[in-house]
Design an enzyme around this catalytic site. Structure first.
Site, PDB file in Angstrom:
ATOM      1  N   GLU A  36      -1.682 -11.398  17.364  1.00 51.15           N
ATOM      2  CA  GLU A  36      -1.876 -11.656  15.930  1.00 51.15           C
ATOM      3  C   GLU A  36      -3.354 -11.684  15.579  1.00 51.15           C
ATOM      4  OE1 GLU A  36       0.378 -11.030  13.483  1.00 51.15           O
ATOM      5  OE2 GLU A  36       1.648 -12.435  14.579  1.00 51.15           O
ATOM      6  N   THR A  38      -5.306  -9.274  15.752  1.00 49.50           N
ATOM      7  CA  THR A  38      -6.043  -8.476  16.730  1.00 49.50           C
ATOM      8  C   THR A  38      -6.134  -7.012  16.304  1.00 49.50           C
ATOM      9  OG1 THR A  38      -3.977  -8.287  17.925  1.00 49.50           O
ATOM     10  CG2 THR A  38      -5.585  -9.847  18.802  1.00 49.50           C
ATOM     11  N   SER A 135       5.175  -5.044   2.408  1.00 43.59           N
ATOM     12  CA  SER A 135       4.212  -4.106   1.809  1.00 43.59           C
ATOM     13  C   SER A 135       4.172  -2.791   2.595  1.00 43.59           C
ATOM     14  CB  SER A 135       2.819  -4.728   1.720  1.00 43.59           C
ATOM     15  OG  SER A 135       2.331  -5.070   2.985  1.00 43.59           O
ATOM     16  N   ASP A 179       1.183  -2.831  11.026  1.00 41.37           N
ATOM     17  CA  ASP A 179       2.415  -2.895  10.244  1.00 41.37           C
ATOM     18  C   ASP A 179       2.985  -1.514   9.986  1.00 41.37           C
ATOM     19  OD1 ASP A 179       1.716  -5.481  10.210  1.00 41.37           O
ATOM     20  OD2 ASP A 179       1.409  -5.655   8.054  1.00 41.37           O
TER      21      ASP A 179
HETATM   22  P1  ADP Z   1       4.266  -8.970   3.183  1.00 40.82           P
HETATM   23  O1  ADP Z   1       3.829  -7.593   3.546  1.00 40.82           O
HETATM   24  O2  ADP Z   1       3.942  -9.989   4.196  1.00 40.82           O
HETATM   25  O3  ADP Z   1       5.708  -9.047   2.769  1.00 40.82           O
HETATM   26  P2  ADP Z   1       2.384  -8.553   1.061  1.00 40.82           P
HETATM   27  O4  ADP Z   1       1.762  -9.505   0.094  1.00 40.82           O
HETATM   28  O5  ADP Z   1       1.507  -7.734   1.945  1.00 40.82           O
HETATM   29  O6  ADP Z   1       3.435  -9.400   1.910  1.00 40.82           O
HETATM   30  O7  ADP Z   1       3.286  -7.514   0.259  1.00 40.82           O
HETATM   31  C1  ADP Z   1       4.241  -7.933  -0.680  1.00 40.82           C
HETATM   32  C2  ADP Z   1       4.237  -6.983  -1.844  1.00 40.82           C
HETATM   33  O8  ADP Z   1       4.933  -5.739  -1.507  1.00 40.82           O
HETATM   34  C3  ADP Z   1       5.003  -7.510  -3.029  1.00 40.82           C
HETATM   35  O9  ADP Z   1       4.192  -8.367  -3.808  1.00 40.82           O
HETATM   36  C4  ADP Z   1       5.326  -6.230  -3.781  1.00 40.82           C
HETATM   37  O10 ADP Z   1       4.215  -5.780  -4.494  1.00 40.82           O
HETATM   38  C5  ADP Z   1       5.596  -5.231  -2.656  1.00 40.82           C
HETATM   39  N1  ADP Z   1       7.061  -5.179  -2.413  1.00 40.82           N
HETATM   40  C6  ADP Z   1       7.710  -5.803  -1.428  1.00 40.82           C
HETATM   41  N2  ADP Z   1       9.062  -5.605  -1.511  1.00 40.82           N
HETATM   42  C7  ADP Z   1       9.263  -4.826  -2.598  1.00 40.82           C
HETATM   43  C8  ADP Z   1      10.439  -4.265  -3.237  1.00 40.82           C
HETATM   44  N3  ADP Z   1      11.651  -4.475  -2.779  1.00 40.82           N
HETATM   45  N4  ADP Z   1      10.272  -3.524  -4.350  1.00 40.82           N
HETATM   46  C9  ADP Z   1       9.048  -3.320  -4.824  1.00 40.82           C
HETATM   47  N5  ADP Z   1       7.906  -3.810  -4.286  1.00 40.82           N
HETATM   48  C10 ADP Z   1       7.996  -4.559  -3.181  1.00 40.82           C
HETATM   49 MG    MG Z   2       1.734  -6.964   3.878  1.00 42.14          MG
END
Ligand code: ADP
Ligand code: MG
Length: 394
Positions: A36, A38, A135, A179
């Site tokens: 993590e 890294t 994301s 990721d």
């Molecule tokens: P993580 O990647 O840890 O889930 P992030 O903050 O990097 O968190 O990304 C989350 C963002 O990805 C959300 O705020 C949104 O903008 C986008 N996202 C995630 N799931 C969806 C979805 N089902 N439909 C549209 N956008 C999404």
């Molecule tokens: Mg993310």
């Protein structure tokens, strides 16, 4: 998947009644088993893809307009190719999700994607902002799906770099490459060991010997503010700079091993701590790979615990919620557990003996609630393959 997919298809027809039958694409979320903070320093990581993820239904249009809707968000998003190729491409800070696909269309256009718009519906069963990489899933599903619709020849590896550029340059989150790689290249029943320096990678068979992968959500979102993530990136770069001033042969974190800990310990807070985490964590990932390959889950678990403690004490990215959850899990008798993802909230990942899963969930839920007042959520995760098209009858 079948029933759920039928429901989403129906919804697609209701939203886009004039559209023809959509193609269906799926990108998994991922959980990082170890390694993590890294990836952005060119180190080792070992994630696996989940069977939770984001499904995208899409039909091409011929008027140059993209219509987007997500079953997880209220607002719909619309933009045109000409807008993207003009100079006005900018992040719409008020839009909670449309920027990700917008950024992807922009990147694909630069590579020559000749798609004249599309009708798109997303549907996700992956929690957002929880460290399971929704994301990268939305980025990769969009990039993969649209490149298929537009017949753009591009490998999943190239798509992973494209998605990283989108998050780095367009969204402004200085995320590493882990990721997108995990989401793009994973294989069922395997973790993926990735060297973020050489970008070489290999599959590691997941022999879990009667354990389930349980992901527990702290219920605390990282929020949209990524400043502390970027701050850690900055501190780790500064620490490396200081180390290379002390010893010019040190050009990257990969030039450092456990033998350099005495040198690292001469730095001041927070550089000593940040560098110490990165160097010890890289070592743990190599050990964890060996442990998985030789079927030594006990050893793997010990490395998970050490990883969490290092992220808590040295890298300081856990916070009260993740540390309380970790403690509750130890008290429930699970010694193969750690925080996962960027931290500051989000999830833990635990390997739990199959017939103890129910006990684990109940005990941790109650204990964590008593400690923090928060409701945790549990996901029993299965490993899955990377981004793909879902065809009828498969
Ligand atoms: P993580 O990647 O840890 O889930 P992030 O903050 O990097 O968190 O990304 C989350 C963002 O990805 C959300 O705020 C949104 O903008 C986008 N996202 C995630 N799931 C969806 C979805 N089902 N439909 C549209 N956008 C999404
Ligand atoms: Mg993310």
């Amino acid at each position: 998947m079948g029933d759920l997919l039928e429901k989403i298809k129906q919804e697609f027809q209701e939203i886009y009644p004039d559209s023809s039958t959509p193609r269906v694409f799926f990108a998994p979320g991922r959980v990082n088993l170890i390694g993590e903070h890294t990836d952005y320093t060119g180190g080792f990581v070992m994630p696996m893809a989940l069977d939770l993820g984001i499904t995208m239904l899409a039909t091409p249009r011929d008027d140059g307009v993209y219509h987007l809707k997500s079953t997880n968000f209220e607002n719909s998003v619309e933009f045109s190719n000409s807008y993207l190729l003009g100079n006005e491409v900018s992040l719409d800070k008020k839009d909670p999700w449309g920027n990700y696909p917008k950024g992807i269309v922009l990147e694909l256009s630069k590579l020559g994607l000749e798609l004249k718009g599309a009708d798109i519906l997303y549907s996700s069963n992956l929690p957002t902002g929880a460290g399971l990489s929704s994301s990268a899933a939305i980025g990769m599903v969009t990039a993969y799906g649209l490149s298929k619709l537009g017949d753009l020849q591009i490998t999943n590896e190239e798509l992973a770099f494209l998605c990283q550029r989108m998050e780095n340059d367009f969204i402004g989150v200085k995320s590493g490459i882990m990721d997108q790689f995990a989401v793009g290249l994973s294989k069922k029943d395997h973790a993926i060991f990735l060297d973020c320096n050489s970008m070489e990678w290999e599959y590691v068979p997941l022999n879990l010997e009667g354990h389930k992968v349980v992901i527990t959500n702290t219920g605390k979102k990282r929020g949209l503010n990524e400043s502390r993530y970027n701050e850690r990136r900055h501190e780790s770069e500064e620490a490396l700079q200081k180390l290379s001033e002390l010893k010019p042969q040190i050009k990257s974190y990969r030039d450092l091993t456990l033998a350099d800990l005495s040198l690292i310990n001469t730095l001041m807070y927070p550089y000593k701590e940040r560098a110490r985490h990165i160097v010890t964590e890289n070592h743990r990932v190599l050990e964890a790979k060996k442990a998985l390959e030789s079927g030594s889950l006990t050893q793997f678990g010990q490395l998970m615990l050490a990883s969490h403690r290092s992220l808590s004490v040295d890298y300081e990215v856990t916070g009260r919620e993740l540390d309380s959850l970790f403690q509750s899990q130890l008290e429930a008798g699970c010694f193969k557990t750690r925080m996962t993802g960027a931290g500051f909230g989000g999830c833990t990942v635990s390997l739990v003996i199959e017939n103890k899963v129910e006990y684990f969930i109940e005990t941790v839920r109650a204990n964590y609630k008593a400690r923090t007042g928060l409701d945790s959520e549990f996901y029993l995760a299965k490993s899955s393959g990377g981004v793909r098209e879902i065809r009828e009858g498969l």
